[in-house]
Design an enzyme around this catalytic site. Structure first.
Site, mmCIF file in Angstrom:
data_model
loop_
_atom_site.group_PDB
_atom_site.id
_atom_site.type_symbol
_atom_site.label_atom_id
_atom_site.label_comp_id
_atom_site.label_asym_id
_atom_site.label_seq_id
_atom_site.Cartn_x
_atom_site.Cartn_y
_atom_site.Cartn_z
ATOM 1 N N SER A 142 57.119 34.929 -20.643
ATOM 2 C CA SER A 142 56.637 33.539 -20.594
ATOM 3 C C SER A 142 56.797 33.005 -19.177
ATOM 4 C CB SER A 142 57.463 32.672 -21.541
ATOM 5 O OG SER A 142 57.126 31.318 -21.393
ATOM 6 N N TYR A 156 65.673 30.055 -24.808
ATOM 7 C CA TYR A 156 64.334 30.661 -24.733
ATOM 8 C C TYR A 156 64.039 31.185 -23.317
ATOM 9 C CZ TYR A 156 59.264 31.183 -25.217
ATOM 10 O OH TYR A 156 57.983 31.686 -25.219
HETATM 11 N N1 LIG Z 1 52.034 29.804 -27.168
HETATM 12 C C1 LIG Z 1 52.633 29.603 -26.002
HETATM 13 O O1 LIG Z 1 52.497 28.506 -25.393
HETATM 14 C C2 LIG Z 1 53.408 30.714 -25.353
HETATM 15 C C3 LIG Z 1 53.693 30.606 -23.980
HETATM 16 C C4 LIG Z 1 54.412 31.617 -23.360
HETATM 17 C C5 LIG Z 1 54.828 32.723 -24.073
HETATM 18 N N2 LIG Z 1 54.561 32.809 -25.398
HETATM 19 C C6 LIG Z 1 55.042 34.015 -26.103
HETATM 20 O O2 LIG Z 1 53.943 34.681 -26.681
HETATM 21 C C7 LIG Z 1 54.395 35.468 -27.785
HETATM 22 C C8 LIG Z 1 53.459 35.235 -28.960
HETATM 23 O O3 LIG Z 1 53.555 33.868 -29.354
HETATM 24 P P1 LIG Z 1 52.287 33.038 -29.838
HETATM 25 O O4 LIG Z 1 52.086 31.946 -28.880
HETATM 26 O O5 LIG Z 1 51.167 33.929 -30.164
HETATM 27 O O6 LIG Z 1 52.922 32.373 -31.164
HETATM 28 P P2 LIG Z 1 52.498 32.480 -32.700
HETATM 29 O O7 LIG Z 1 51.052 32.178 -32.882
HETATM 30 O O8 LIG Z 1 53.491 31.618 -33.411
HETATM 31 O O9 LIG Z 1 52.754 34.020 -33.055
HETATM 32 C C9 LIG Z 1 54.064 34.536 -33.080
HETATM 33 C C10 LIG Z 1 54.042 35.915 -33.710
HETATM 34 O O10 LIG Z 1 55.387 36.423 -33.740
HETATM 35 C C11 LIG Z 1 55.659 36.897 -35.049
HETATM 36 N N3 LIG Z 1 57.075 36.780 -35.386
HETATM 37 C C12 LIG Z 1 57.859 35.676 -35.317
HETATM 38 N N4 LIG Z 1 59.079 35.957 -35.800
HETATM 39 C C13 LIG Z 1 59.054 37.267 -36.178
HETATM 40 C C14 LIG Z 1 60.012 38.129 -36.785
HETATM 41 N N5 LIG Z 1 61.234 37.709 -37.152
HETATM 42 N N6 LIG Z 1 59.667 39.419 -37.035
HETATM 43 C C15 LIG Z 1 58.422 39.872 -36.715
HETATM 44 N N7 LIG Z 1 57.463 39.096 -36.159
HETATM 45 C C16 LIG Z 1 57.795 37.794 -35.902
HETATM 46 C C17 LIG Z 1 54.802 36.007 -35.963
HETATM 47 O O11 LIG Z 1 54.510 36.694 -37.175
HETATM 48 P P3 LIG Z 1 55.132 36.361 -38.613
HETATM 49 O O12 LIG Z 1 55.384 34.890 -38.690
HETATM 50 O O13 LIG Z 1 54.067 36.850 -39.550
HETATM 51 O O14 LIG Z 1 56.367 37.189 -38.665
HETATM 52 C C18 LIG Z 1 53.524 35.887 -35.140
HETATM 53 O O15 LIG Z 1 52.693 36.994 -35.359
HETATM 54 C C19 LIG Z 1 55.840 35.038 -28.055
HETATM 55 O O16 LIG Z 1 56.722 36.016 -27.556
HETATM 56 C C20 LIG Z 1 55.982 33.743 -27.263
HETATM 57 O O17 LIG Z 1 57.313 33.531 -26.842
HETATM 58 C C21 LIG Z 1 53.853 31.840 -26.063
#
Ligand SMILES: NC(=O)c1ccc[n+]([C@@H]2O[C@H](COP(=O)([O-])OP(=O)(O)OC[C@H]3O[C@@H](n4cnc5c(N)ncnc54)[C@H](OP(=O)(O)O)[C@@H]3O)[C@@H](O)[C@H]2O)c1
Length: 268
Positions: A142, A156
């Site tokens: 991130s 985080y």
């Molecule tokens: N969105 C942002 O602004 C942003 C910015 C920077 C970095 N990121 C990073 O990008 C990555 C993806 O996030 P996203 O934005 O796509 O969020 P998201 O739409 O909430 O997706 C998160 C994913 O992680 C999975 N997950 C969460 N807890 C889990 C667990 N205990 N076991 C297995 N899978 C789990 C969820 O699947 P289930 O709920 O089905 O388990 C979902 O598929 C993350 O690492 C996040 O920190 C996001």
């Protein structure tokens, strides 16, 4: 084993957001997929969509907060007679209520899902990639990992900083082996992330539309970066400016800057 000359990528957190977008990008470039997350239904829906693109997608639901999950994944993948040529450590979430108000079990789950599991999965699958002289490891970190510490979502940023540094170290170690390692550092991205952590209303008010990127754009940048073996990539010009500022500002000034951010989000 990969089908013919097709390669297979394991993507964690593929049930939504950036993980699902990365699955579509890898499939579009001729990869087969192993999709994991806790929710099986969205994984199966995505697998059906990807098979329409000519990709073979295997669904293995897992909760990465469970310490046994990486080894169970390894065993399930071997049972399916599949080989992992690419690993995308993407699963993640944040807690924003503050260190003392967050259940320690939630903090433990954050550390397991975003730090321990990526390390263990890399340790389990990288040796095979090195042996075969080809592999891709994309760790979704991130912009927060490049910024000063924040209050509210206290752990985080440090977890994501760890993932960036560990990716860079592994990138150096595996140079010349055919295995590429990249840390992908998105800024604000339109996914379920801020719905899951309950801050959708605050972040939508605090940050204008132009600061937000789509999951598709982030996934595309990430795929190209790991293909070209960049150790780290931050999608978006403004995010690069912020990361550059954070690197050069004195600590006290940088902490004040992010303190303002945390106050805007009513986290401290
Ligand atoms: N969105 C942002 O602004 C942003 C910015 C920077 C970095 N990121 C990073 O990008 C990555 C993806 O996030 P996203 O934005 O796509 O969020 P998201 O739409 O909430 O997706 C998160 C994913 O992680 C999975 N997950 C969460 N807890 C889990 C667990 N205990 N076991 C297995 N899978 C789990 C969820 O699947 P289930 O709920 O089905 O388990 C979902 O598929 C993350 O690492 C996040 O920190 C996001």
């Amino acid at each position: 084993m990969s089908r013919g000359d097709r390669r297979t990528v394991l993507i964690t957190g593929a049930s939504a957001g950036i993980g699902a977008a990365l699955a579509r990008v890898f499939a579009g470039h001729g990869w087969d997929l192993i999709l994991t997350a806790r929710r099986e239904d969205p994984l199966r829906t995505l697998a059906a969509e990807l098979s329409g693109m000519g990709a073979h997608a295997t669904v293995i639901p897992e909760d990465l907060a469970d310490p046994e999950a990486p080894r169970r994944l390894l065993a399930a993948i071997a049972d399916c007679d599949l080989q992992v040529d690419g690993l995308v450590n993407n699963a993640g979430f944040s807690r924003t209520a503050g260190f003392l108000r967050t259940d320690p079990a939630s903090h433990e789950a954050m550390i397991r899902v975003m730090l321990t599991a990526p390390v263990e999965l890399a340790r389990l699958f990288a040796p095979g990639m090195v042996e075969r002289g080809h592999g891709r490891i994309l760790n979704v970190a991130s912009l927060a990992g490049q910024m000063p510490a924040t209050g509210g979502d206290t752990l985080y940023g440090p977890i994501k900083s760890f993932l960036i540094k560990a990716s860079q170290g592994l990138h150096l170690e595996l140079r010349g082996t055919g295995v590429h390692v990249t840390a992908l550092c998105p800024g604000y991205t339109l996914t379920e992330f801020h719905d899951v952590n309950g801050t959708r209303a605050e972040v939508s008010t605090a940050y204008p539309a132009w600061m937000w990127q789509t999951a598709e754009h982030v996934a595309d940048v990430g795929y190209r970066a790991v293909e070209t073996n960049r150790p780290k990539v931050t999608p978006g010009a403004m995010n690069n400016v912020l990361a550059g500022l954070a690197k050069h500002l004195p600590d006290a000034m940088a902490l004040n800057m992010v303190g303002g951010h945390a106050r805007r989000l009513k986290r401290i």
